[in-house]
Motif scaffolding. Sequence first.
Motif, PDB file in Angstrom:
ATOM      1  N   VAL A 263     -13.023  -0.227  -7.681  1.00 54.56           N
ATOM      2  CA  VAL A 263     -13.647  -0.654  -8.931  1.00 54.56           C
ATOM      3  C   VAL A 263     -13.016  -1.906  -9.516  1.00 54.56           C
ATOM      4  O   VAL A 263     -13.236  -2.229 -10.671  1.00 54.56           O
ATOM      5  CB  VAL A 263     -13.638   0.463  -9.993  1.00 54.56           C
ATOM      6  CG1 VAL A 263     -14.593   1.555  -9.572  1.00 54.56           C
ATOM      7  CG2 VAL A 263     -12.244   1.014 -10.202  1.00 54.56           C
ATOM      8  N   ASN A 264     -12.240  -2.608  -8.704  1.00 51.33           N
ATOM      9  CA  ASN A 264     -11.744  -3.906  -9.147  1.00 51.33           C
ATOM     10  C   ASN A 264     -10.832  -3.746 -10.352  1.00 51.33           C
ATOM     11  O   ASN A 264     -10.677  -4.660 -11.130  1.00 51.33           O
ATOM     12  CB  ASN A 264     -12.943  -4.775  -9.562  1.00 51.33           C
ATOM     13  CG  ASN A 264     -12.857  -6.202  -9.067  1.00 51.33           C
ATOM     14  OD1 ASN A 264     -13.436  -7.082  -9.644  1.00 51.33           O
ATOM     15  ND2 ASN A 264     -12.128  -6.457  -8.001  1.00 51.33           N
ATOM     16  N   ASP A 265     -10.249  -2.542 -10.503  1.00 50.62           N
ATOM     17  CA  ASP A 265      -9.584  -2.256 -11.764  1.00 50.62           C
ATOM     18  C   ASP A 265      -8.910  -0.897 -11.657  1.00 50.62           C
ATOM     19  O   ASP A 265      -9.467   0.128 -12.043  1.00 50.62           O
ATOM     20  CB  ASP A 265     -10.655  -2.247 -12.868  1.00 50.62           C
ATOM     21  CG  ASP A 265     -10.158  -1.654 -14.168  1.00 50.62           C
ATOM     22  OD1 ASP A 265      -8.938  -1.655 -14.388  1.00 50.62           O
ATOM     23  OD2 ASP A 265     -11.008  -1.190 -14.947  1.00 50.62           O
ATOM     24  N   GLY A 266      -7.715  -0.866 -11.079  1.00 46.78           N
ATOM     25  CA  GLY A 266      -6.942   0.360 -11.176  1.00 46.78           C
ATOM     26  C   GLY A 266      -7.093   1.355 -10.050  1.00 46.78           C
ATOM     27  O   GLY A 266      -6.593   2.460 -10.159  1.00 46.78           O
ATOM     28  N   ASN A 267      -7.786   1.036  -8.969  1.00 50.39           N
ATOM     29  CA  ASN A 267      -7.701   1.978  -7.857  1.00 50.39           C
ATOM     30  C   ASN A 267      -7.360   1.313  -6.533  1.00 50.39           C
ATOM     31  O   ASN A 267      -7.928   1.604  -5.497  1.00 50.39           O
ATOM     32  CB  ASN A 267      -8.916   2.887  -7.740  1.00 50.39           C
ATOM     33  CG  ASN A 267     -10.157   2.121  -7.420  1.00 50.39           C
ATOM     34  OD1 ASN A 267     -10.157   0.911  -7.451  1.00 50.39           O
ATOM     35  ND2 ASN A 267     -11.206   2.838  -7.096  1.00 50.39           N
ATOM     36  N   LEU A 268      -6.403   0.426  -6.612  1.00 50.52           N
ATOM     37  CA  LEU A 268      -5.774  -0.085  -5.393  1.00 50.52           C
ATOM     38  C   LEU A 268      -5.110   1.077  -4.645  1.00 50.52           C
ATOM     39  O   LEU A 268      -4.617   2.007  -5.272  1.00 50.52           O
ATOM     40  CB  LEU A 268      -4.669  -1.069  -5.753  1.00 50.52           C
ATOM     41  CG  LEU A 268      -4.990  -2.541  -5.856  1.00 50.52           C
ATOM     42  CD1 LEU A 268      -3.721  -3.293  -6.237  1.00 50.52           C
ATOM     43  CD2 LEU A 268      -5.545  -3.084  -4.550  1.00 50.52           C
ATOM     44  N   PRO A 269      -5.036   0.968  -3.315  1.00 43.89           N
ATOM     45  CA  PRO A 269      -4.266   1.975  -2.579  1.00 43.89           C
ATOM     46  C   PRO A 269      -2.802   1.961  -3.015  1.00 43.89           C
ATOM     47  O   PRO A 269      -2.315   0.977  -3.597  1.00 43.89           O
ATOM     48  CB  PRO A 269      -4.397   1.521  -1.121  1.00 43.89           C
ATOM     49  CG  PRO A 269      -5.640   0.699  -1.073  1.00 43.89           C
ATOM     50  CD  PRO A 269      -5.706   0.017  -2.416  1.00 43.89           C
ATOM     51  N   PRO A 270      -2.086   3.047  -2.718  1.00 46.61           N
ATOM     52  CA  PRO A 270      -0.675   3.150  -3.132  1.00 46.61           C
ATOM     53  C   PRO A 270       0.159   1.971  -2.619  1.00 46.61           C
ATOM     54  O   PRO A 270      -0.079   1.474  -1.507  1.00 46.61           O
ATOM     55  CB  PRO A 270      -0.219   4.449  -2.473  1.00 46.61           C
ATOM     56  CG  PRO A 270      -1.465   5.247  -2.267  1.00 46.61           C
ATOM     57  CD  PRO A 270      -2.552   4.260  -2.024  1.00 46.61           C
ATOM     58  N   PHE A 271       1.112   1.570  -3.421  1.00 48.74           N
ATOM     59  CA  PHE A 271       2.072   0.507  -3.058  1.00 48.74           C
ATOM     60  C   PHE A 271       1.365  -0.812  -2.697  1.00 48.74           C
ATOM     61  O   PHE A 271       1.948  -1.667  -2.042  1.00 48.74           O
ATOM     62  CB  PHE A 271       2.967   0.958  -1.896  1.00 48.74           C
ATOM     63  CG  PHE A 271       3.574   2.334  -2.073  1.00 48.74           C
ATOM     64  CD1 PHE A 271       4.460   2.590  -3.116  1.00 48.74           C
ATOM     65  CD2 PHE A 271       3.244   3.378  -1.208  1.00 48.74           C
ATOM     66  CE1 PHE A 271       5.024   3.865  -3.282  1.00 48.74           C
ATOM     67  CE2 PHE A 271       3.795   4.647  -1.364  1.00 48.74           C
ATOM     68  CZ  PHE A 271       4.678   4.890  -2.401  1.00 48.74           C
ATOM     69  N   GLY A 272       0.097  -0.957  -3.098  1.00 53.16           N
ATOM     70  CA  GLY A 272      -0.635  -2.190  -2.800  1.00 53.16           C
ATOM     71  C   GLY A 272      -1.170  -2.255  -1.381  1.00 53.16           C
ATOM     72  O   GLY A 272      -2.111  -2.988  -1.106  1.00 53.16           O
ATOM     73  N   ALA A 273      -0.548  -1.510  -0.467  1.00 55.63           N
ATOM     74  CA  ALA A 273      -1.009  -1.441   0.935  1.00 55.63           C
ATOM     75  C   ALA A 273      -1.099  -2.811   1.598  1.00 55.63           C
ATOM     76  O   ALA A 273      -1.821  -2.982   2.577  1.00 55.63           O
ATOM     77  CB  ALA A 273      -2.353  -0.706   1.027  1.00 55.63           C
ATOM     78  N   GLY A 274      -0.409  -3.793   1.032  1.00 53.78           N
ATOM     79  CA  GLY A 274      -0.397  -5.114   1.663  1.00 53.78           C
ATOM     80  C   GLY A 274      -1.657  -5.921   1.416  1.00 53.78           C
ATOM     81  O   GLY A 274      -1.840  -6.991   1.977  1.00 53.78           O
ATOM     82  N   LEU A 275      -2.533  -5.444   0.538  1.00 53.40           N
ATOM     83  CA  LEU A 275      -3.813  -6.137   0.358  1.00 53.40           C
ATOM     84  C   LEU A 275      -3.634  -7.559  -0.118  1.00 53.40           C
ATOM     85  O   LEU A 275      -4.402  -8.439   0.217  1.00 53.40           O
ATOM     86  CB  LEU A 275      -4.706  -5.388  -0.633  1.00 53.40           C
ATOM     87  CG  LEU A 275      -5.138  -3.987  -0.221  1.00 53.40           C
ATOM     88  CD1 LEU A 275      -6.225  -3.475  -1.137  1.00 53.40           C
ATOM     89  CD2 LEU A 275      -5.624  -3.973   1.218  1.00 53.40           C
TER      90      LEU A 275
END
Lengths: 406, 406
Positions: free
Chosen positions: B99-111
């Motif tokens: 949702v472009n707002d607060g549901n990145l995978p844990p620890f950023g996942a390198g995105l």
Amino acid sequence: MSQPSDRYLVISSDCHAGLPGAKYRDWVDPEYREMFDVAFPMQQSEVERLTRKFMPDEFKAAWRRDTGDGWHGAWDSAERNRQLDGDGIAGEVIFPDGVNDGNLPPFGAGLTLPPEVPSDLIWAGAKAHNRWIAGFCQEEPKRRAGMAVIPMAHDPVRAVEEIRWARANGLRGVFIGPLWGKHEPYHSPVYEPVWSVCEELDMPINIHGGAAPTEDYGDHPGNIGIFITEVAWWSTRPAWFLIWSGVFERHPKLKFVITELGASWVPELKALMDQRFEANHFTAKLAPYRTELTMKPSEYFDRNIWVGASVTSRVDVEMRHKIGVDRMMWGSDFPHPEGAWPYTRKFMAESFHDIPDADVRQMLGLTAAKVYGFDVEALAPLVARIGPRAEDLSLPAAERHVAAAR
Amino acid sequence: MSQPSDRYLVISSDCHAGLPGAKYRDWVDPEYREMFDVAFPMQQSEVERLTRKFMPDEFKAAWRRDTGDGWHGAWDSAERNRQLDGDGIAGEVIFPDGVNDGNLPPFGAGLTLPPEVPSDLIWAGAKAHNRWIAGFCQEEPKRRAGMAVIPMAHDPVRAVEEIRWARANGLRGVFIGPLWGKHEPYHSPVYEPVWSVCEELDMPINIHGGAAPTEDYGDHPGNIGIFITEVAWWSTRPAWFLIWSGVFERHPKLKFVITELGASWVPELKALMDQRFEANHFTAKLAPYRTELTMKPSEYFDRNIWVGASVTSRVDVEMRHKIGVDRMMWGSDFPHPEGAWPYTRKFMAESFHDIPDADVRQMLGLTAAKVYGFDVEALAPLVARIGPRAEDLSLPAAERHVAAAR
């Protein structure tokens, strides 16, 4: 306009000059000469290693055979005049790195931002080159517009002083490198005084293609292909940093020139920035970011930015109305082997043979005269003697040379 | 082809899914859960800070008002089906960051390659997302093609294992980030096993727009303008690293997809690389650099690279023959606010209203079906129920939506 109607005023927006490396010693401040004696052999062997790696010996030998001692014009004033006369070039904008091979200014002068060289040495090298090139240009003040090397990322305050020195000593613009990584980006407030002094003194700021963060590449035979695909982008990047951050809004008379990268990228970049500037579905979600601007990005481009379209290609010439006929400046890149020298007329003929005369005059000389402050009247007698004629630009197709498009 | 002739098969090449951040905890390997409890509040407050900074609250509130709870489709399977049905989308390629707002995978996942996060945590985050998305896709295996997050720069050996796991668990491609700075560049030999396994298992590699080295920018209100001017370039850059270094020469069946950046940059890039590839005056001085290639750069592009032209603009559609009608894939970007949802038909009408039917079918679904291995026959009943009709794409101009060009 006192130009003889059958000759063209040609000002090369892209030429190079530099001393054979060892000769720069005398131009370095005395306190850095001992360091010069240590650093010079290292610099020289690194340049030779890179030259051997990226420019095959056979190519270099063949090219030297074709062009004789003409390349001594990189530092020999009389030879330079002979070569420029032969190419029909009356005026020239002069960047460093004279022969693309072993005459970089001392300590690199920040030209490619080698990160490990201390700022003091970089500045010592830049000042040495600036002193020498100022004298070299004073030998032919009507013809030669020298660009001062200004490694401003290494000290913006010193940059302002050096630009004042350069202007007082007859230099006519400043040369800065592209930027990435650890230095302050070009839209940082620390550079505001630099833009101010350049605007005040009418010193155009020049980015000249040639540097990219090759440290990203590792060591791979495909690297040259990668480099020549993206090098233009790296030198155009400062344009949008300056536009979006309002540098041209605050400095409406600042001149910014991007040289040796062709010009075919201009229309797409302007359209892209304008599209990003417009309120639309794509940008609706973003916080305010147009606050520094009162005009569209393309309008700053059309007012403040010029393109040194060295050895202007036929593709660029055909796109001239989209790029701006008054934005594009021809250049010979003398004495670099990828340039037009000593076949300038043959390259010009390929690109300009059927283009309206007024457009040709604009691109070959009049725009550069305005940007860099050449005295067109004073150059007229020289143009009358050496300038190319319309018939030179009408060579039959078989005798023309093709410049690399893009 | 059993597609009903009056309905279009639509496969969105660009959709997003992700759990509300805290819910990822259960999907993280147990040994990292304690670290998750420490890191999650920090990550969350940083995401909230950035969202507030770059997306104004009023915009977000208005958008949520317009779209109701539909955005819960980022993780709620039934809600997602309702929303996609409403937009006429039968199949979808699913990236993270729901949702472009607060549901990145844990620890950023390198995105976005935050350089300070340890590789072990980045991998723990990627694996957590991959486990979850694999299960989410298995709920609708005909419709959903999930992309595995593969932070391969943090460990290419582990990347190979994870890609095998992903394939075995029904995921249908891999998602890697753009690259700069301290990691091995994508043409490094260390990644050869990754390209090999992707070719072997027919797992398309995807770069998805959105990251740029904003650490270069400092803090300036113009930064958003800079970012949206250059972000596309950063995600296209791996294409020329892979082409010039011969990755596609060695892996002729490897599929590489560049998503959410439009497609108008494709013709210029192909022409530029081909010009650089040809022997000419500009490249004559350079050492051999074509040794890895047996074809022109554009030919690798046309064989190995596709473009996820999300919310395909009218400009892109008009350029389709230069880009390649079979290279461009439409996408809705669900549920991001810059995407087409919930007005997909209105955007489609603007871009496709008068385009030949065969071309429309190619861009809306058939190419994506081939690239990601959708079973078109199996989707036919769903298409017959929800697919847009020709009349939907013929909305009068006043009812259409305009997608951002470029």
